[in-house]
Scaffold this active site. Structure first.
Site, PDB file in Angstrom:
ATOM      1  N   GLU A 457      -2.408   5.575  -0.060  1.00 31.30           N
ATOM      2  CA  GLU A 457      -2.021   7.516  -0.038  1.00 31.30           C
ATOM      3  C   GLU A 457      -2.177   7.676   1.763  1.00 31.30           C
ATOM      4  O   GLU A 457      -1.211   8.272   1.793  1.00 31.30           O
ATOM      5  CB  GLU A 457      -3.285   7.274  -0.298  1.00 31.30           C
ATOM      6  CG  GLU A 457      -3.609   9.018  -1.571  1.00 31.30           C
ATOM      7  CD  GLU A 457      -4.113   9.098  -2.523  1.00 31.30           C
ATOM      8  OE1 GLU A 457      -3.953   8.379  -3.508  1.00 31.30           O
ATOM      9  OE2 GLU A 457      -3.625  10.617  -3.143  1.00 31.30           O
ATOM     10  N   GLU A 733     -15.199   8.962  -2.232  1.00 30.85           N
ATOM     11  CA  GLU A 733     -14.789   9.664  -2.923  1.00 30.85           C
ATOM     12  C   GLU A 733     -15.580   9.724  -3.716  1.00 30.85           C
ATOM     13  O   GLU A 733     -15.236  11.234  -4.019  1.00 30.85           O
ATOM     14  CB  GLU A 733     -13.331   9.240  -2.946  1.00 30.85           C
ATOM     15  CG  GLU A 733     -12.578  10.005  -4.092  1.00 30.85           C
ATOM     16  CD  GLU A 733     -10.766   9.217  -4.130  1.00 30.85           C
ATOM     17  OE1 GLU A 733     -11.141   7.697  -4.201  1.00 30.85           O
ATOM     18  OE2 GLU A 733     -10.412   9.632  -4.376  1.00 30.85           O
TER      19      GLU A 733
HETATM   20  C1  BGC Z   1      -7.371  11.647  -3.496  1.00 33.07           C
HETATM   21  C2  BGC Z   1      -7.012  13.133  -3.555  1.00 33.07           C
HETATM   22  C3  BGC Z   1      -7.083  14.283  -3.743  1.00 33.07           C
HETATM   23  C4  BGC Z   1      -6.663  13.851  -5.565  1.00 33.07           C
HETATM   24  C5  BGC Z   1      -6.205  15.566  -5.993  1.00 33.07           C
HETATM   25  C6  BGC Z   1      -6.564  11.810  -4.963  1.00 33.07           C
HETATM   26  O1  BGC Z   1      -5.556  11.362  -4.832  1.00 33.07           O
HETATM   27  O2  BGC Z   1      -7.895  11.140  -2.273  1.00 33.07           O
HETATM   28  O3  BGC Z   1      -8.910  13.609  -2.247  1.00 33.07           O
HETATM   29  O4  BGC Z   1      -7.450  15.821  -3.561  1.00 33.07           O
HETATM   30  O5  BGC Z   1      -5.681  13.483  -5.286  1.00 33.07           O
HETATM   31  O6  BGC Z   1      -5.082  14.934  -6.658  1.00 33.07           O
END
Ligand code: BGC
Length: 858
Positions: A457, A733
């Protein structure tokens, strides 16, 4: 004996003002003095061409460039001296040198030189011989690439950037770097060489398998070396049709997948004169858009420190796993000896599974696997150059002989920002939490502000930095770095018609359509606003104003006549603790409520920005819009007594912090209700990305400080300290990225390094320690420590644009003692516990003691 000194002038937000893109860079300086209450009356600037100017102004931060703009390549020395309102006068500061980069597209002659298609895999080499004449005075290399690169001149590496040119919205802006290579170029034969890897330009990037060739299918180098001679003449060697290319030792290099290096393929002397490149392939000269090239506004990524392993562990299958004791972004450097052709393999992970194996599942489609094949000629040292991983643990396979953990170190890599903020308290758990926030910032400022550094990501998610900017701007001087990201945001927004969910934008499933999304898109408004508050950079607000208004106009349009933005897909209070692992958007708080609250907030900030920019009509219009949204919010989501719809922690935190509950009594009711909810939840957190940075402030505002402290000091899951008790070294997270039984959360999206939930650190700085800006750039400070939670001491220190500010307090049986350092040229309002009125002070060190008998000051 008192003294008055001035530090060297700085330019814009640059740490190293070589090759800057601003022709009229604003100037800042920090005054050092023990003179109490020192305020600047005027300043003199002197330039190395002999010109000088006297300015009657108290400004010392981002003062206007007072002379004709710099021309491309122009270099100038500047020094400053100041006089105080008290008649004091400093001597001259040391000289600072500034040098403009290539300011016009027409300054660029270099084309884009690409290795031929058959050499594209791995990291091909490029080289060109050139001759220099005698009497060189200086040499500059202006360089960028499609892909990531390392450049060498005559066998020596140029600069120490990691992964240059970083990631920007390449189809709008491509950053180049300026290097002083005077010492490397010599009369006679010279060589410039480069290694090029895919990086973000052509490499696979993005979740769900990602996409390759995002910006193009060819990597290419763009380099222009300019040599200036004593007679003023200049030779230019650029990327032209004289370059040759060959494969190098790097056989594959991906940001996610890692790097494979076969040292047997090393080409000795390839970037030095005298090397015969007759069997190399001619490189291809491609065209590129010179107008996209911009100088950076912030520092590059660099190797910041190395960390040794704290333990060597054995995994369930007998594998060797090194524990570096800290989750970080970077890579490993190894020192190894063994037979030629033998391969050492390095795998990276943030945590271990319960059975002691590397937890690779959270990395999803990122292999995070580096491998080194030995040349076999003695001790070999290697560190990958074109990748970076998020990890604490590394599995080392195929080590020849016994592994000495000292032969493997972790090299921490991130944007080389200047550290400006510190916090400490008497509670070691809070100190660790704060350290975790710092480390999550470090792990996620690898050139751009990202969500996470480890899995497939690592995107510039707008919502994450929106909620984290207040904390980020305290911990590090990130105004320059984030200004660049905001320029990308504005460029993408202009093209796409809305603020995308992440910047730079790349089209990925399931986000091919870009729905305007509250709290994420609001980064367009909130990030520049907060940066202005913290750095005093009004120019940034001016630059971003069109982007800020375009966002608010767009979402006001979506809200329509009702002034409620309650349609369309939203991420809402993303990842609140009740959201199911696979449906992070299913939080307790109504997404329409979140979106409408943010519309009111952003409209208000735009109105205030308009006031600062002297746009009275705009200010009135956006205030009016904000008022209408507040009224609509109030009618739709708030009861007559002050209960907010959904009755969730985030709903109240938003309503209270964004001023959406009208009337003192109703506000008091909402405040009581929030405190009750927090208590009823056993002081466990109930907020996601949106509510988390707000809740402690909301509780403090309504007088429920004790509840704020209990929430912060909670150790049961979910809470901030839960992760600390589980051994976290970064912010996770999810509140429960690791479950209480030590297993990794089954959610497909489980990172151990995401800064958003660390946004509470800003409250810790402002409220526990009590150091906050009262005016942009901390020209006035609010000092308001609010002790609690059984803490007996706390400290916050910040290198403000005016110099160091510090608040520290301690309490014991004798009472409460606060020490405050106020920087020169600023003032502070000091609010002490149980003192009804603030005390105004000027620069200097101030100590206050509040005992049972009352206030003492000395
Ligand atoms: C990310 C986040 C992001 C979110 C929003 C995730 O996969 O890691 O931090 O803000 O998606 O869809």
């Amino acid at each position: 004996m008192t003294s008055l000194h001035v530090d060297p002038v700085t330019f814009e937000h640059h740490r190293d003002p070589l090759g800057i893109g601003e022709a009229a860079p604003r100037l800042s300086w920090v005054v050092r003095t023990e003179l109490a209450g020192w305020l600047q009356q005027a300043y003199d600037l002197e330039f190395s061409d002999g010109t000088a100017i006297h300015v009657a102004s108290g400004d010392s931060v981002l003062a206007p460039w007072p002379r004709r703009p710099l021309r491309s390549r122009e270099r100038l020395g500047v020094r400053v001296r100041v006089t105080g309102q008290d008649g004091s006068a400093s001597g001259w500061s040391p000289w600072s040198e500034v040098e403009a980069g290539l300011l016009e597209p027409s300054d660029w002659q270099a084309g884009a030189v690409a290795p031929p298609r058959e050499l594209l895999s791995g990291a091909p080499l490029l080289r060109r011989d050139f001759r220099a004449r005698a009497h060189i005075v200086s040499a500059r290399l202006y360089v960028s690439a499609h892909g990531v690169y390392e450049v060498e001149v005559n066998g020596a590496r140029v600069g120490d950037d990691v992964l240059p040119p970083g990631w920007s919205s390449y189809h709008h802006r491509l950053r180049y770097r300026t290097h002083d290579v005077t010492e490397l170029v010599r009369e006679g034969d010279n060589v410039i060489g480069a290694t090029l890897a895919e990086g973000w330009y052509t490499g696979r990037y993005g979740f769900h398998g990602g996409v390759s060739g995002i910006y193009g299918d060819r990597t290419a180098l763009i380099a222009q070396l300019e040599i200036t001679y004593t007679d003023g003449s200049r030779d230019t060697v650029g990327t032209d049709d004289g370059w040759r290319s060959a494969p190098g030792p790097v056989t594959s290099a991906g940001l996610y997948d890692g790097e494979h290096h076969d040292a047997r393929r090393h080409v000795p002397g390839w970037s030095s004169p005298g090397f015969d490149d007759a069997n190399w392939h001619p490189a291809e000269l491609l065209s590129h858009d010179r107008a996209l090239l911009v100088a950076p506004t912030g520092p590059p990524v660099r190797r910041i420190e190395t960390i040794s392993a704290v333990a060597a562990l054995t995994g369930p299958d007998g594998e060797t796993i090194l524990d570096f004791g800290q989750n970080l972004a970077g890579r490993l450097r190894i020192r190894v000896q063994g037979p030629a052709g033998h391969t050492v393999s390095l795998r990276h992970a943030e945590v271990l599974e319960k059975n002691g194996a590397l937890a690779l599942r959270p990395l999803r489609h990122a292999a995070a696997h580096d491998a080194y094949t030995l040349k076999g000629d003695g001790v070999e040292e290697w560190e990958p150059r074109f990748t970076v991983h998020g990890f604490r643990y590394a599995q080392v396979d195929g080590w020849p002989g016994d592994l000495d953990p000292g032969d493997v170190v972790a090299v921490v890599c991130h944007t080389d920002l200047r550290r400006t903020g510190y916090f400490e308290s008497s509670d070691p758990r809070l100190n660790r939490l704060h350290e975790n926030v710092v480390w999550s910032m470090r792990g996620n400022f690898v050139d751009l502000p990202t969500d996470c550094p480890q899995r497939d990501e690592r995107l510039g998610w707008t919502g994450d930095i929106q909620v984290f900017t207040p904390t980020a701007a305290f911990l590090y001087d990130c105004a320059g770095s984030l200004s660049s990201w905001l320029a990308d945001l504005a460029a993408e927004q202009k093209q796409l018609g809305t603020v995308p969910l992440y910047v730079p934008w790349i089209s990925l499933d399931p986000f091919r359509e870009i729905p305007p999304t509250a709290a994420w898109g609001d980064a367009a408004v909130v990030v520049p606003w907060v940066l202005h508050q913290r750095s005093g950079d009004l120019g940034l607000l001016r630059t971003q104003y069109a982007s800020m208004t375009a966002w608010v106009d767009q979402i006001a349009g979506l809200a329509g006549e009702t002034r409620l933005w309650d349609t369309g897909p939203q991420l809402g209070d993303w990842l609140d603790p009740t959201a199911p692992p696979e449906r992070p958007f299913e939080a307790q708080t109504d997404p329409g409520l979140v979106a409408t609250a943010y519309l009111a907030y952003s409209a208000r900030l735009v109105a205030e920005t308009a006031t600062l920019l002297d746009l009275a009509e705009d200010a009135a219009r956006y205030h009016d819009l904000a008022d209408q949204v507040v009224t609509a919010f109030d009618a739709a989501y708030t009861t007559a007594e002050g209960k907010v719809a959904g009755d969730s922690q985030t709903a109240y935190a938003l309503a209270l912090r964004f001023g959406l509950v009208v009337g003192e009594q109703r506000r008091a009711y909402a405040g009581r209700r929030l405190a009750e909810l927090v208590q009823a939840n056993g002081h466990r957190i109930g907020t996601g990305f949106v509510g988390t940075p707000l809740i402690c402030d909301a509780l403090t505002d309504v007088g429920a400080v004790d509840d704020a402290y209990r929430l912060l000091l909670q150790t049961e899951c979910p809470s901030w300290l839960y992760a600390v008790t589980m051994g976290a070294t970064t912010i996770w997270e999810r509140w429960d990225s690791m479950l209480p039984d030590g297993s990794v959360n089954p959610g497909e999206m489980t990172s151990f390094n995401h800064y958003a939930l660390g946004g509470v650190a800003d409250w810790m700085h402002r409220t526990i320690a009590g150091l906050a800006p009262a005016e942009p750039g901390y020209r006035r400070l609010t000092v308001r420590p609010i002790p609690g939670g059984g803490l007996t001491r706390a400290l916050a220190r910040h290198e403000t644009p005016y110099g160091r500010a510090e608040v520290s307090w301690s309490s014991d049986d004798d009472g409460f003692t606060v020490e405050v350092t106020v920087p020169p040229n600023t003032r502070a309002d000091i609010h002490l516990p149980a003192e009804p009125e603030p005390i105004e002070v000027g620069s200097g060190r101030h100590v206050f003691h509040v005992a049972g008998a009352g206030l003492d000051r000395w």
